[in-house]
Design an enzyme around this catalytic site. Structure first.
Site, PDB file in Angstrom:
ATOM      1  N   THR A 103       0.847  -1.186   0.000  1.00 21.15           N
ATOM      2  CA  THR A 103       0.000   0.000   0.000  1.00 21.15           C
ATOM      3  C   THR A 103       0.889   1.245   0.000  1.00 21.15           C
ATOM      4  O   THR A 103       1.963   1.230   0.597  1.00 21.15           O
ATOM      5  CB  THR A 103      -0.902  -0.022   1.244  1.00 21.15           C
ATOM      6  OG1 THR A 103      -1.889  -1.012   1.032  1.00 21.15           O
ATOM      7  CG2 THR A 103      -1.567   1.309   1.522  1.00 21.15           C
ATOM      8  N   THR A 118      -0.584   0.788   7.015  1.00 20.90           N
ATOM      9  CA  THR A 118      -0.733  -0.360   6.122  1.00 20.90           C
ATOM     10  C   THR A 118      -0.835  -1.623   6.955  1.00 20.90           C
ATOM     11  O   THR A 118      -0.244  -1.720   8.024  1.00 20.90           O
ATOM     12  CB  THR A 118       0.448  -0.457   5.134  1.00 20.90           C
ATOM     13  OG1 THR A 118       0.199  -1.548   4.233  1.00 20.90           O
ATOM     14  CG2 THR A 118       1.764  -0.694   5.841  1.00 20.90           C
ATOM     15  N   GLY A 119      -1.605  -2.598   6.460  1.00 23.45           N
ATOM     16  CA  GLY A 119      -1.742  -3.843   7.193  1.00 23.45           C
ATOM     17  C   GLY A 119      -3.151  -4.370   7.076  1.00 23.45           C
ATOM     18  O   GLY A 119      -3.884  -4.022   6.157  1.00 23.45           O
ATOM     19  N   GLY A 177      -6.578  -4.230   7.366  1.00 25.75           N
ATOM     20  CA  GLY A 177      -7.437  -3.072   7.537  1.00 25.75           C
ATOM     21  C   GLY A 177      -8.447  -3.197   8.659  1.00 25.75           C
ATOM     22  O   GLY A 177      -8.735  -2.221   9.365  1.00 25.75           O
ATOM     23  N   ARG A 184     -15.960  -5.011   0.142  1.00 21.77           N
ATOM     24  CA  ARG A 184     -15.188  -4.880   1.386  1.00 21.77           C
ATOM     25  C   ARG A 184     -14.382  -3.566   1.392  1.00 21.77           C
ATOM     26  O   ARG A 184     -13.763  -3.191   0.414  1.00 21.77           O
ATOM     27  CB  ARG A 184     -14.241  -6.073   1.519  1.00 21.77           C
ATOM     28  CG  ARG A 184     -13.311  -6.031   2.745  1.00 21.77           C
ATOM     29  CD  ARG A 184     -11.971  -5.438   2.422  1.00 21.77           C
ATOM     30  NE  ARG A 184     -11.036  -5.529   3.543  1.00 21.77           N
ATOM     31  CZ  ARG A 184      -9.851  -4.910   3.569  1.00 21.77           C
ATOM     32  NH1 ARG A 184      -9.462  -4.178   2.553  1.00 21.77           N
ATOM     33  NH2 ARG A 184      -9.066  -5.022   4.612  1.00 21.77           N
ATOM     34  N   ILE A 185     -14.415  -2.880   2.500  1.00 17.04           N
ATOM     35  CA  ILE A 185     -13.657  -1.637   2.653  1.00 17.04           C
ATOM     36  C   ILE A 185     -12.666  -1.811   3.793  1.00 17.04           C
ATOM     37  O   ILE A 185     -13.044  -2.243   4.887  1.00 17.04           O
ATOM     38  CB  ILE A 185     -14.599  -0.449   2.961  1.00 17.04           C
ATOM     39  CG1 ILE A 185     -15.655  -0.306   1.867  1.00 17.04           C
ATOM     40  CG2 ILE A 185     -13.790   0.841   3.103  1.00 17.04           C
ATOM     41  CD1 ILE A 185     -16.748   0.706   2.198  1.00 17.04           C
ATOM     42  N   GLY A 186     -11.418  -1.483   3.543  1.00 18.15           N
ATOM     43  CA  GLY A 186     -10.391  -1.566   4.584  1.00 18.15           C
ATOM     44  C   GLY A 186     -10.203  -0.229   5.284  1.00 18.15           C
ATOM     45  O   GLY A 186     -11.073   0.645   5.229  1.00 18.15           O
ATOM     46  N   ASP A 187      -9.060  -0.093   5.920  1.00 22.87           N
ATOM     47  CA  ASP A 187      -8.805   1.125   6.692  1.00 22.87           C
ATOM     48  C   ASP A 187      -8.293   2.294   5.840  1.00 22.87           C
ATOM     49  O   ASP A 187      -8.431   3.459   6.235  1.00 22.87           O
ATOM     50  CB  ASP A 187      -7.739   0.849   7.765  1.00 22.87           C
ATOM     51  CG  ASP A 187      -6.414   0.427   7.132  1.00 22.87           C
ATOM     52  OD1 ASP A 187      -6.429  -0.462   6.242  1.00 22.87           O
ATOM     53  OD2 ASP A 187      -5.370   0.972   7.505  1.00 22.87           O
TER      54      ASP A 187
HETATM   55  N1  ASP Z   1      -4.647  -1.729   4.795  1.00 21.36           N
HETATM   56  C1  ASP Z   1      -5.065  -2.159   3.479  1.00 21.36           C
HETATM   57  C2  ASP Z   1      -6.448  -2.773   3.562  1.00 21.36           C
HETATM   58  O1  ASP Z   1      -6.739  -3.462   4.528  1.00 21.36           O
HETATM   59  C3  ASP Z   1      -4.169  -3.142   2.842  1.00 21.36           C
HETATM   60  C4  ASP Z   1      -2.716  -2.839   2.889  1.00 21.36           C
HETATM   61  O2  ASP Z   1      -2.261  -1.974   3.627  1.00 21.36           O
HETATM   62  O3  ASP Z   1      -1.971  -3.534   2.164  1.00 21.36           O
HETATM   63  O4  ASP Z   1      -7.221  -2.615   2.634  1.00 21.36           O
END
Ligand code: ASP
Length: 214
Positions: free
Chosen positions: A106, A157-158, A160, A134-137
């Site tokens: 990301t 990042t991580g 979400g 789906r929605i992440g952070d």
């Molecule tokens: N944080 C992002 C999500 O969960 C993914 C990522 O950081 O690679 O959508």
């Protein structure tokens, strides 16, 4: 935009595949001067989602536009459009075919300018094989992105879902604000104590120019 265009990163060109084998992109941006912010989620034809997030911030009274509504808004702007397969790359296809979870790549950006103003932006393809919708952070202000001139600018990042549950980006700023921690201490507390190993990480810069990469 330069990083979104680089296929090395899971954002823009090179974004991961959804369960259906497509690309749905999320991005958010925040201006630390006045907490103005903008975000888009589930966009499929916008070459640079971070630019659309910025236009949401600058040209609408809203903060967050999703899917079809974000695409209609994009139609009203000058942002460059592409077909969804523009985002495809052999590496991400292989990853999707193996159905490995991806939490890397990301794009996060934090900045402190010469006048002491902070800003943060985050752009992602999300997680490999994610469910439709789906929605992440990353596009969620306070979870994946935060900027306020009084404390810091943060991009995460991580996984979400963990970052949303812990409102990670805002939490770092809150620890500085309310417990008077340094940026490094605040970032480390959130990533190493509130989250679990492997959940992810963040980059941040403080108003005094301190940098953290927990
Ligand atoms: N944080 C992002 C999500 O969960 C993914 C990522 O950081 O690679 O959508």
């Amino acid at each position: 935009r330069h990083l979104e265009d680089n296929p090395l990163f899971n954002s823009g060109k090179g974004a991961v595949y959804t369960a259906e084998g497509r690309h749905e992109l999320d991005a958010s941006i925040m201006d630390g001067r006045d907490r103005s912010c903008g975000a888009v989620t589930g966009v499929t034809t916008v070459k640079n989602p971070i630019s659309l997030a910025r236009l949401v911030m600058e040209q609408t009274p809203h903060v967050f536009l999703s899917g079809a509504g974000a695409e209609v808004f994009a139609d009203e702007t000058e942002v460059e459009r592409v077909s969804n397969d523009y985002f495809s790359t052999p590496y991400r296809r292989e990853q999707w075919e193996k159905s490995r979870k991806s939490v890397h790549g990301t794009v996060g950006v934090v900045a402190l300018d010469l006048e002491g103003h902070l800003a943060a932006g985050t752009s992602t393809g999300g997680t490999t094989g994610k469910r439709f919708g789906r929605i992440g952070d990353s596009p969620v202000i306070g979870a994946g992105t935060w900027a306020d001139d009084s404390t810091c600018a943060v991009s995460c990042t991580g996984h979400g879902e963990k970052f949303i549950r812990n409102t990670v980006a805002r939490e770092v700023a809150s620890l500085m604000e309310h417990r008077d921690l340094s940026l490094e201490e605040a970032a480390s507390e959130v990533i190493h104590e509130e989250l679990e190993p492997g959940d992810g990480g963040l980059i941040a810069v403080s108003r005094t120019g301190e940098i953290a990469m927990a």
